[in-house]
Write an enzyme that holds these catalytic residues in place. Structure first.
Site, PDB file in Angstrom:
ATOM      1  N   GLU A  53      -3.084  -4.623  -2.950  1.00 13.62           N
ATOM      2  CA  GLU A  53      -3.583  -5.559  -3.964  1.00 13.62           C
ATOM      3  C   GLU A  53      -3.618  -4.906  -5.340  1.00 13.62           C
ATOM      4  O   GLU A  53      -3.158  -5.475  -6.333  1.00 13.62           O
ATOM      5  CB  GLU A  53      -5.004  -6.026  -3.605  1.00 13.62           C
ATOM      6  CG  GLU A  53      -5.112  -6.812  -2.320  1.00 13.62           C
ATOM      7  CD  GLU A  53      -5.323  -5.941  -1.085  1.00 13.62           C
ATOM      8  OE1 GLU A  53      -4.832  -4.794  -1.045  1.00 13.62           O
ATOM      9  OE2 GLU A  53      -5.972  -6.427  -0.144  1.00 13.62           O
TER      10      GLU A  53
ATOM     11  N   CYS B  66      -4.183   0.690  -2.459  1.00 10.11           N
ATOM     12  CA  CYS B  66      -4.020  -0.545  -1.687  1.00 10.11           C
ATOM     13  C   CYS B  66      -2.919  -1.416  -2.288  1.00 10.11           C
ATOM     14  O   CYS B  66      -2.608  -1.334  -3.484  1.00 10.11           O
ATOM     15  CB  CYS B  66      -5.314  -1.354  -1.708  1.00 10.11           C
ATOM     16  SG  CYS B  66      -6.674  -0.613  -0.803  1.00 10.11           S
TER      17      CYS B  66
ATOM     18  N   CYS C 141     -10.302  -4.917   0.359  1.00 12.44           N
ATOM     19  CA  CYS C 141     -11.416  -3.961   0.428  1.00 12.44           C
ATOM     20  C   CYS C 141     -12.327  -4.153  -0.790  1.00 12.44           C
ATOM     21  O   CYS C 141     -11.974  -4.856  -1.751  1.00 12.44           O
ATOM     22  CB  CYS C 141     -10.884  -2.531   0.490  1.00 12.44           C
ATOM     23  SG  CYS C 141     -10.302  -1.905  -1.095  1.00 12.44           S
TER      24      CYS C 141
ATOM     25  N   GLU D  63       0.482   5.285   0.490  1.00 14.16           N
ATOM     26  CA  GLU D  63      -0.426   6.335   0.954  1.00 14.16           C
ATOM     27  C   GLU D  63       0.040   7.708   0.483  1.00 14.16           C
ATOM     28  O   GLU D  63       1.141   7.866  -0.061  1.00 14.16           O
ATOM     29  CB  GLU D  63      -0.532   6.265   2.484  1.00 14.16           C
ATOM     30  CG  GLU D  63      -1.147   4.928   2.920  1.00 14.16           C
ATOM     31  CD  GLU D  63      -1.394   4.812   4.411  1.00 14.16           C
ATOM     32  OE1 GLU D  63      -0.935   5.681   5.186  1.00 14.16           O
ATOM     33  OE2 GLU D  63      -2.053   3.825   4.792  1.00 14.16           O
TER      34      GLU D  63
ATOM     35  N   CYS E  14     -10.781  -3.321  -4.237  1.00 13.51           N
ATOM     36  CA  CYS E  14      -9.820  -4.341  -4.697  1.00 13.51           C
ATOM     37  C   CYS E  14     -10.550  -5.600  -5.147  1.00 13.51           C
ATOM     38  O   CYS E  14     -10.163  -6.233  -6.132  1.00 13.51           O
ATOM     39  CB  CYS E  14      -8.813  -4.662  -3.601  1.00 13.51           C
ATOM     40  SG  CYS E  14      -7.638  -3.313  -3.327  1.00 13.51           S
TER      41      CYS E  14
ATOM     42  N   ASN F  48       0.837  -1.206   0.000  1.00 14.51           N
ATOM     43  CA  ASN F  48       0.000   0.000   0.000  1.00 14.51           C
ATOM     44  C   ASN F  48       0.868   1.251   0.000  1.00 14.51           C
ATOM     45  O   ASN F  48       1.906   1.316   0.647  1.00 14.51           O
ATOM     46  CB  ASN F  48      -1.012  -0.006   1.155  1.00 14.51           C
ATOM     47  CG  ASN F  48      -0.406  -0.149   2.533  1.00 14.51           C
ATOM     48  OD1 ASN F  48       0.617  -0.790   2.702  1.00 14.51           O
ATOM     49  ND2 ASN F  48      -1.030   0.458   3.514  1.00 14.51           N
TER      50      ASN F  48
HETATM   51  N1  THU Z   1      -5.257  -1.394   2.579  1.00  9.13           N
HETATM   52  C1  THU Z   1      -4.722  -2.228   1.646  1.00  9.13           C
HETATM   53  O1  THU Z   1      -3.629  -2.002   1.138  1.00  9.13           O
HETATM   54  N2  THU Z   1      -5.437  -3.326   1.309  1.00  9.13           N
HETATM   55  C2  THU Z   1      -6.628  -3.683   1.846  1.00  9.13           C
HETATM   56  O2  THU Z   1      -7.202  -4.675   1.445  1.00  9.13           O
HETATM   57  C3  THU Z   1      -7.206  -2.876   2.922  1.00  9.13           C
HETATM   58  C4  THU Z   1      -6.548  -1.588   3.203  1.00  9.13           C
HETATM   59  C5  THU Z   1      -4.481  -0.212   2.986  1.00  9.13           C
HETATM   60  C6  THU Z   1      -5.032   1.082   2.493  1.00  9.13           C
HETATM   61  C7  THU Z   1      -4.447   2.038   3.519  1.00  9.13           C
HETATM   62  O3  THU Z   1      -3.138   2.395   3.096  1.00  9.13           O
HETATM   63  C8  THU Z   1      -4.324   1.222   4.780  1.00  9.13           C
HETATM   64  O4  THU Z   1      -4.429  -0.143   4.381  1.00  9.13           O
HETATM   65  C9  THU Z   1      -5.395   1.520   5.814  1.00  9.13           C
HETATM   66  O5  THU Z   1      -6.649   1.417   5.244  1.00  9.13           O
END
Ligand code: THU
Length: 159
Positions: free
Chosen positions: A74, A72, A111, A63, A114, A61
Site C-alpha cells: 500500500e 508494504c 496494517c 522486503e 499503512c 510489498n
Molecule cells: N504487507 C503488506 O504489504 N501490506 C499489508 O497490509 C500487510 C503486510 C506485507 C509486509 C511483508 O512484506 C509481508 O506482507 C508480511 O507481513
C-alpha cells in the site's frame, strides 16, 4: 464511567457487483502481487490505486534482509503515486494478497502504519478514499480509512 460506542459498517460483495473501474483496479492489484519481492514472508501483497486524473498506480510489498527496511504494498503504491503526481488525490485503493498456495480466500486489511499513511492522504486532499479489499470469497468495501482507524491522529490534532 460512560462508554462511547464507535461502530462501523463495511460492505461485502462479489466482484461483479462492483463498477467496471473498481473491478479493473482489483485486477490490477491482483496482477501487482506478481511484482512482490517477498523471499522472507512468501506473502505477496499487491495494491493498486486510482488517481483523480484516471491514472492507475501499482505497488507490491518489497522486503529486505534487514526486515524493517522493507515496505508494504500500500505504501509502495501511495508513495510512488504521490512522488509522480503530487497534486492528484487518490480516489480508490484496491488490495489483494497471495501466499504459496495462491490468492487469499479472505481479504487482507492494511496494517496500522499503512492506515495512518492512507489517512494522511485523505486529510491532505480532504477527500475520502474508497478501499476495496479483495479475497476470492468476496470483497470488503470501505468508504473511508476512518472506518479502519476510528480515532485518528492528524496534523490538526497538534493545534
Ligand atoms: N504487507 C503488506 O504489504 N501490506 C499489508 O497490509 C500487510 C503486510 C506485507 C509486509 C511483508 O512484506 C509481508 O506482507 C508480511 O507481513
Amino acid at each position: 464511567m460512560k462508554t462511547i460506542d464507535l461502530s462501523i459498517k463495511i460492505g461485502f460483495c462479489q466482484l461483479d457487483e462492483l463498477s467496471e473501474d473498481e473491478q479493473h483496479l482489483i485486477q490490477t492489484a491482483i496482477s501487482a502481487t506478481g511484482n512482490s519481492y517477498s523471499p522472507y514472508s512468501k506473502f505477496r501483497v499487491g495494491a493498486a490505486l486510482l488517481l483523480a486524473n484516471g491514472v492507475e498506480v501499482m505497488g507490491a510489498n518489497q522486503e529486505n534482509a534487514a526486515f524493517p527496511s522493507g515496505l508494504c504494498a500500500e505504501r509502495s503504491a501511495i508513495f510512488a503515486a504521490q512522488s509522480t503526481y503530487p497534486d492528484q488525490p487518490i480516489t480508490l485503493l484496491a488490495i489483494a494478497a497471495a501466499n504459496e498456495y495462491g490468492l487469499m480466500r479472505d481479504p487482507i486489511v492494511p496494517c496500522g502504519a499503512c492506515r495512518q499513511v492512507i489517512l494522511e492522504i485523505e486529510s491532505r486532499y480532504n477527500q475520502p478514499i474508497r478501499i476495496l479489499l479483495y479475497g476470492t470469497s468476496g470483497v470488503y468495501v470501505i468508504d473511508t480509512v476512518k472506518d479502519l482507524l476510528p480515532l485518528q491522529f492528524v496534523g490538526e490534532s497538534m493545534k
